[in-house]
Design an enzyme around this catalytic site. Structure first.
Site, short mmCIF file in Angstrom:
data_model
loop_
_atom_site.label_atom_id
_atom_site.label_comp_id
_atom_site.label_asym_id
_atom_site.label_seq_id
_atom_site.Cartn_x
_atom_site.Cartn_y
_atom_site.Cartn_z
CG ASP A 46 2.72 -1.45 0.77
OD1 ASP A 46 3.46 -1.78 1.73
OD2 ASP A 46 2.56 -0.25 0.43
CD GLU A 183 9.15 0.16 7.80
OE1 GLU A 183 7.94 0.27 7.55
OE2 GLU A 183 9.99 -0.33 7.01
O1 KIV Z 1 4.30 -3.73 3.96
C1 KIV Z 1 4.72 -4.21 5.01
O2 KIV Z 1 5.09 -5.39 5.10
C2 KIV Z 1 4.76 -3.35 6.17
C3 KIV Z 1 5.62 -3.80 7.32
C4 KIV Z 1 7.02 -3.43 7.03
C5 KIV Z 1 5.16 -3.24 8.61
O3 KIV Z 1 4.20 -2.30 6.18
#
Ligand code: KIV
Length: 266
Positions: A46, A183
């Protein structure tokens, strides 16, 4: 053509100590390049709300938009495992999560859904995984909770929050999660969690001890507007094509050369 990547392939990679390379993609063209560069997993994140749509957070992204982008990515690749994010307010209850995860799998072609959150999501993860929806959990910095967190900050730096994240990781695995994204947490904590869990742990800003690494496509291509996160690297700098930059990322992850010390939080 090489065999399709499945959750069993990823578990085997973890057991063999082989690192897993993951990139985000949002359309068929980049998915095709990521596949030929050799990524094992493509995440339709997202993050598209920020890097594609130009919003200042991921909060405005809708389920319909995630379905639309996931279907495009699905048409562009065959081999990688395809994971789709459940956007903000799409998994408030187990029932709502099941309806929306069903759309991401049936209409989008996702093989797995990813959802942010710890203890509060355990019941939802169990509800989904009991009903044949593979789930990737997401702990540490949760971009959908940005207003609660007060900014994009490293999580788990004090012993209390580190212990909470470790406990939540165990709870989510116990509830059936088959992968975990961590993260922006200190390297030591991410290493401890990766060693404690049986499922693959994919880090972003989580140091060198994780079972795999994910980067946002626009960050690793150096086309993110504004400040590039310190845990990322511009792989385009030394390459002459997008596909070669993606391949350099995959090789650096597989060889354990990315992330380097300067990309890690202590
Ligand atoms: O939305 C995204 O790209 C993610 C990554 C940061 C893992 O969740």
């Amino acid at each position: 053509m090489k065999d399709k990547i499945t959750l069993s392939s990823l578990e085997r990679m973890k057991s063999a100590g082989e690192k897993i390379a993951v990139l985000t993609a949002y359309d068929a063209g980049f998915a095709r390049l990521a596949e030929s560069a050799g990524v094992e997993v493509i995440l339709v994140g997202d993050s598209l709300g920020m890097v594609v749509q130009g919003h200042d957070s991921t909060l405005p992204v809708t389920v319909q938009e995630m379905v639309y982008h996931t279907a495009m990515v699905n048409r562009g690749c065959h081999r990688p495992l395809l994971v789709a994010d459940m956007p903000f307010m799409s998994h408030g209850t187990p029932r709502q999560a099941l309806d929306n995860a069903g759309r991401l799998m049936k209409e989008g072609g996702a093989h797995m859904v990813k959802l942010e959150g710890g203890h509060a999501q355990v019941e939802t993860v169990r509800h989904l995984t009991d009903r044949a929806v593979p789930v990737c959990a997401h702990l540490g910095l949760l971009p959908q909770s940005i207003h609660q967190l007060g900014g994009y900050k490293v999580q788990g730096r004090d012993s209390h929050s580190a212990e909470r994240i470790l406990n939540e990781a165990n709870e989510l695995q116990e509830a059936g999660a088959q992968m975990l994204v961590l993260e922006c947490v200190p390297e030591l904590l991410a290493t401890e969690i990766s060693l404690a869990l049986d499922i693959p742990v994919i880090g972003i800003g989580a140091g060198r001890g994780c079972d795999g690494q994910v980067l946002v496509l626009h960050d690793m291509l150096g086309i993110t507007p504004g400040k590039v996160p310190s845990f990322s690297r511009n792989f385009m700098e030394k390459e002459n094509s997008v596909e070669n930059a993606m391949r350099a990322f995959v090789e650096a992850v597989h060889r354990g050369e990315f992330p380097a010390e300067e990309h890690c939080f202590q």
